[in-house]
Design a protein around this motif. Structure first.
Motif, mmCIF file in Angstrom:
data_model
loop_
_atom_site.group_PDB
_atom_site.id
_atom_site.type_symbol
_atom_site.label_atom_id
_atom_site.label_comp_id
_atom_site.label_asym_id
_atom_site.label_seq_id
_atom_site.Cartn_x
_atom_site.Cartn_y
_atom_site.Cartn_z
ATOM 1 N N ARG B 13 0.843 -1.185 0.000
ATOM 2 C CA ARG B 13 0.000 0.000 0.000
ATOM 3 C C ARG B 13 0.879 1.236 0.000
ATOM 4 N NH1 ARG B 13 -5.438 -1.129 1.796
ATOM 5 N NH2 ARG B 13 -5.588 -3.195 2.704
ATOM 6 N N PHE B 49 -8.990 -11.726 -3.883
ATOM 7 C CA PHE B 49 -9.472 -10.731 -2.920
ATOM 8 C C PHE B 49 -8.517 -10.489 -1.748
ATOM 9 C CE2 PHE B 49 -13.275 -13.509 -4.040
ATOM 10 C CZ PHE B 49 -13.580 -12.822 -5.200
ATOM 11 N N GLU B 52 -2.972 -6.709 -0.620
ATOM 12 C CA GLU B 52 -1.594 -6.657 -0.149
ATOM 13 C C GLU B 52 -0.911 -8.017 -0.225
ATOM 14 O OE1 GLU B 52 -2.020 -4.385 3.776
ATOM 15 O OE2 GLU B 52 -0.123 -3.612 2.978
ATOM 16 N N TRP B 117 -12.161 -17.389 4.421
ATOM 17 C CA TRP B 117 -13.502 -16.917 4.118
ATOM 18 C C TRP B 117 -13.432 -15.761 3.127
ATOM 19 C CZ3 TRP B 117 -18.338 -18.446 4.425
ATOM 20 C CH2 TRP B 117 -19.330 -17.512 4.129
ATOM 21 N N THR B 118 -12.346 -14.996 3.198
ATOM 22 C CA THR B 118 -12.165 -13.896 2.259
ATOM 23 C C THR B 118 -12.378 -14.395 0.833
ATOM 24 O OG1 THR B 118 -10.427 -13.174 3.801
ATOM 25 C CG2 THR B 118 -10.611 -11.990 1.708
ATOM 26 N N ASN B 259 4.436 -12.534 7.578
ATOM 27 C CA ASN B 259 3.711 -13.070 8.732
ATOM 28 C C ASN B 259 2.746 -12.064 9.338
ATOM 29 O OD1 ASN B 259 5.036 -15.492 8.513
ATOM 30 N ND2 ASN B 259 6.736 -14.834 9.802
ATOM 31 N N TYR B 260 2.985 -10.780 9.116
ATOM 32 C CA TYR B 260 2.055 -9.759 9.612
ATOM 33 C C TYR B 260 0.842 -9.645 8.701
ATOM 34 C CZ TYR B 260 0.731 -5.614 12.278
ATOM 35 O OH TYR B 260 0.068 -4.737 13.099
ATOM 36 N N LEU B 261 1.081 -9.738 7.418
ATOM 37 C CA LEU B 261 -0.022 -9.545 6.474
ATOM 38 C C LEU B 261 -0.958 -10.755 6.405
ATOM 39 C CD1 LEU B 261 1.727 -7.829 3.450
ATOM 40 C CD2 LEU B 261 0.101 -6.813 5.048
ATOM 41 N N PRO B 263 -2.213 -13.033 8.421
ATOM 42 C CA PRO B 263 -3.373 -13.249 9.309
ATOM 43 C C PRO B 263 -4.416 -12.148 9.265
ATOM 44 C CG PRO B 263 -1.461 -12.586 10.589
ATOM 45 C CD PRO B 263 -0.978 -12.787 9.189
ATOM 46 N N GLN B 264 -4.220 -11.135 8.436
ATOM 47 C CA GLN B 264 -5.262 -10.102 8.330
ATOM 48 C C GLN B 264 -6.478 -10.643 7.568
ATOM 49 O OE1 GLN B 264 -4.657 -7.469 10.150
ATOM 50 N NE2 GLN B 264 -2.535 -8.101 10.494
ATOM 51 N N GLN B 265 -6.289 -11.726 6.855
ATOM 52 C CA GLN B 265 -7.427 -12.331 6.151
ATOM 53 C C GLN B 265 -8.311 -13.048 7.170
ATOM 54 O OE1 GLN B 265 -7.200 -11.173 3.206
ATOM 55 N NE2 GLN B 265 -5.096 -10.566 3.667
ATOM 56 N N LEU B 266 -9.475 -13.367 6.742
ATOM 57 C CA LEU B 266 -10.423 -14.031 7.627
ATOM 58 C C LEU B 266 -10.430 -15.526 7.282
ATOM 59 C CD1 LEU B 266 -12.314 -13.065 9.854
ATOM 60 C CD2 LEU B 266 -14.066 -12.706 8.123
ATOM 61 N N PHE B 267 -9.999 -16.328 8.214
ATOM 62 C CA PHE B 267 -9.911 -17.760 7.957
ATOM 63 C C PHE B 267 -11.237 -18.449 8.255
ATOM 64 C CE2 PHE B 267 -5.636 -16.269 8.546
ATOM 65 C CZ PHE B 267 -4.974 -16.865 7.489
ATOM 66 N N GLU B 270 -12.178 -19.456 11.796
ATOM 67 C CA GLU B 270 -12.562 -18.446 12.782
ATOM 68 C C GLU B 270 -14.062 -18.226 12.859
ATOM 69 O OE1 GLU B 270 -10.357 -14.550 13.005
ATOM 70 O OE2 GLU B 270 -9.608 -15.334 11.108
ATOM 71 N N ILE B 271 -14.729 -18.323 11.731
ATOM 72 C CA ILE B 271 -16.096 -17.800 11.677
ATOM 73 C C ILE B 271 -17.125 -18.787 11.145
ATOM 74 C CG2 ILE B 271 -15.460 -15.375 11.494
ATOM 75 C CD1 ILE B 271 -15.989 -15.754 8.433
#
Lengths: 246, 371
Positions: B13, B49, B52, B117-118, B259-261, B263-267, B270-271
């Motif tokens: 970004r 989707f 980054e 899920w993303t 490794n920071y980027l 886990p920003q996705q939605l697994f 989790e949901i």
């Protein structure tokens, strides 16, 4: 670097936590209805404090908790959280909470930073559907349903730790509230949320259903071990709470 | 042991006009150099989707561009997501076959089902169904390649008899792989005679056990394709530099950004509670693997970051437990300047690959060095 939230925490009305809770509270055989939906991308950053990243896609989590016995008596708690990340950790940010027992509301507000509003909260468990709702002075902020519940493995459900904004002895902080859950049984079904604008943030209106679960759980409300400056990225602003600071 | 590279196409970004093109151009330049240096494979993932972390939604197109500029390097299309809402299996078979034709028979195909899920939610796919649809796809695709015509009445797709063309150039067809990130998928891979791709879960001891299970099970397999592809391919980070401190610093930047980027996705896990997704998939597994403690300079053993001697030691450990191939993530959101990435590749080819029986290739010195 992912985006950060932009919520102005200075303007928020937040609970006051004078001392960090040092003893956990155990609750047994509670019923926990959880519905997860996607929400709009446009408003998600404004709902989260700058400490947190949004999930991609943005989600909101509606929970209805029914407790038969607690140190404050029976109570029902309805809440809405927004999915988030504290650095790389899975978290949720607590936006709204409604409780039908004022004593429980006071305890949850003063010990764990739940922004509890007195309300009527209902949960109805049926074989065809499980429904939950809140009502504030005749106005319902939301009602949720799980349709066609079917049992699933108890290990498959996940509850994200909550970040609750509060005024603390350290200043305005996000309290990490990460209860332990012992899931005794759980059912999954089709989710449904009816969001009624006005009492709750309109930006939390659901846009796409994801999942609904209803579980019987033992919950241990935890001591506060970590807090975070809401204005700093969580990787920089997280503090460990020692007994001396409590 | 064979070596390769893998592209996620992670884009920093802000997403200014032209930034994606610059990242893609850099990937192609890396692949061309890797080909010249004697690397064996280049893989491109299929993700959708994932802002980054991965803008690689049309991997076979990137690989086609690479194919036109390279001579020897094999082209890994995958993980191709075997979920109907993403692609009909005939479309995967067609695109893979065209890549094989364009590249003169250098395609390899990785299969999988996505873990976020993303992505799955974006296509309104049902997470409960993806293992079943994957199974149906991997049995169908080889037949689409090898039979003159194909028809099917199935669970996740049905189609009347059609000629699926073009056919792959490789005879009988390109090697097939499956992403193995969840415990137990190595058994799925073995039972179907598929290559084991992306094994990064659980540390060396766990890996050793997983590989042993895979090797034993595959002896009894009922292959879905026309041949058994018994190979184990892992994913790793790579940054190689003569100065150990600089290597560690740069390598840590690479792994930390990734490794920071990730886990920003939605697994899914989790949901969306389902037995079908017991783990978070490759991103999470790689993250755990590369951030575990154990190295005084912070980079865990087994991660191919450091000076050549350290990288050799790390890779020898993988070789010792039976890994056939390693593919490397070279950059993340362009945190390492392109010139340094290319120098790292050259140094790896010159100093590390000979320790695994490879002959140093022409061009393995940096632009400023005398060959």
């Amino acid at each position: 670097m992912p985006d950060f939230g932009t919520l102005s925490v200075a303007a928020a009305e937040i609970p006051v936590v004078d001392r960090f809770v040092t003893e956990p509270v155990e609750i047994t055989d509670a019923t926990l209805l959880q519905v997860v939906c996607e929400i709009g991308v446009a408003g998600q950053l404004a709902v989260l404090p700058p400490a947190l990243h949004p999930t991609s896609p943005p989600i909101a989590i509606w929970q209805l908790l029914e407790v038969g016995e607690s140190p404050w008596g029976a109570f029902r708690l309805a809440s809405i959280r927004v999915g988030a990340r504290a650095a790389t950790k899975s978290r949720s940010f607590l936006v709204h909470a409604f409780v039908d027992n004022p004593d429980a509301g006071t305890a949850l507000r003063e010990s764990w930073g739940f922004p509890c509003v007195d309300a009527e909260v209902g949960l109805r468990v049926g074989h065809d559907r499980i429904a939950g709702w809140a009502d504030v002075g005749g106005n319902s902020p939301f009602d949720v349903e799980l349709e066609d519940p079917a049992p699933i493995a108890s290990g498959s459900v996940y509850y994200a730790p909550s970040m609750n904004l509060a005024a603390t002895p350290l200043g305005t902080r996000l309290l990490q509230v990460d209860p332990e859950y012992l899931v005794k049984s759980v059912a999954r079904g089709r989710p449904q949320v009816r969001h009624h604008p006005g009492i709750v943030d309109d930006r939390l209106a659901p846009t796409w259903p994801i999942s609904a679960t209803a579980a019987t759980v033992d919950i241990t409300l935890p001591t506060i071990r970590f807090v975070c400056d809401p204005a700093l990225p969580a990787a920089q602003g997280t503090e460990t709470i020692t007994p001396a600071a409590s | 042991m064979k070596f390769g590279i893998v592209f996620e196409i992670s884009v920093p970004r802000p997403f200014r006009p032209g930034v994606e093109k610059q990242v893609v151009d850099n990937c192609i330049e890396q692949a061309v150099l890797a080909d010249q240096l004697g690397f064996d494979q280049v893989w491109a993932v299929e993700h959708h989707f994932l802002e980054e972390i991965s803008h690689c939604s049309a991997p076979e197109m990137l690989l086609s561009a690479i194919a036109m500029r390279t001579e020897q390097i094999r082209l890994g299309f995958g993980i191709a997501v075997c979920v109907p809402q993403f692609s009909h299996p005939a479309r995967i078979a067609e695109r893979a076959a065209m890549l094989d034709v364009l590249s003169g028979g250098r395609a390899e195909i990785g299969t999988g089902r996505s873990a976020t899920w993303t992505e799955l939610g974006g296509f309104a796919a049902d997470p409960d169904e993806t293992k079943k649809t994957w199974d149906e796809y991997v049995r169908a695709i080889p037949r689409m390649w090898t039979q003159p015509t194909y028809s099917h009445q199935g669970r996740s797709f049905s189609m009347p008899e059609r000629a699926i063309v073009p056919k792959p150039l490789q005879d009988p067809h390109p090697p097939l792989w499956v992403a193995v990130t969840s415990p137990g998928t190595e058994v799925d891979a073995a039972d179907r005679g598929l290559g084991c791709l992306g094994l990064v879960v659980g540390g060396m001891k766990r890996q050793e056990k997983t590989i042993d299970t895979y090797r034993r099970r595959i002896q009894l397999c009922d292959p879905v394709g026309s041949f058994v592809n018994e190979q184990v391919n892992t994913v790793n980070f790579m940054y190689c530099h003569e100065d150990p401190a600089h290597a560690m610093k740069r390598g840590a930047q690479l792994s930390d950004h990734f490794n920071y980027l990730a886990p920003q996705q939605l697994f899914v896990k989790e949901i969306y509670p389902t037995q079908s997704y017991a783990t978070d998939g490759l991103f999470s597994a790689l993250r755990q693997e590369s951030t575990s403690s154990g190295d005084p300079m912070r980079i865990p053993d087994g991660i191919a970051i450091g000076d050549p001697d350290r990288v050799i030691r790390s890779l020898k450990r993988w070789e010792a437990i039976g890994v056939d191939r390693v593919v490397f993530i070279l950059n993340s959101v362009e945190t390492i300047p392109q010139a340094e990435v290319l120098d790292s590749l050259r140094l790896f080819a010159r100093e590390v690959m000979p320790a695994f029986g490879h002959t140093p290739a022409i061009g393995s010195t940096s632009a400023g060095e005398v060959a």
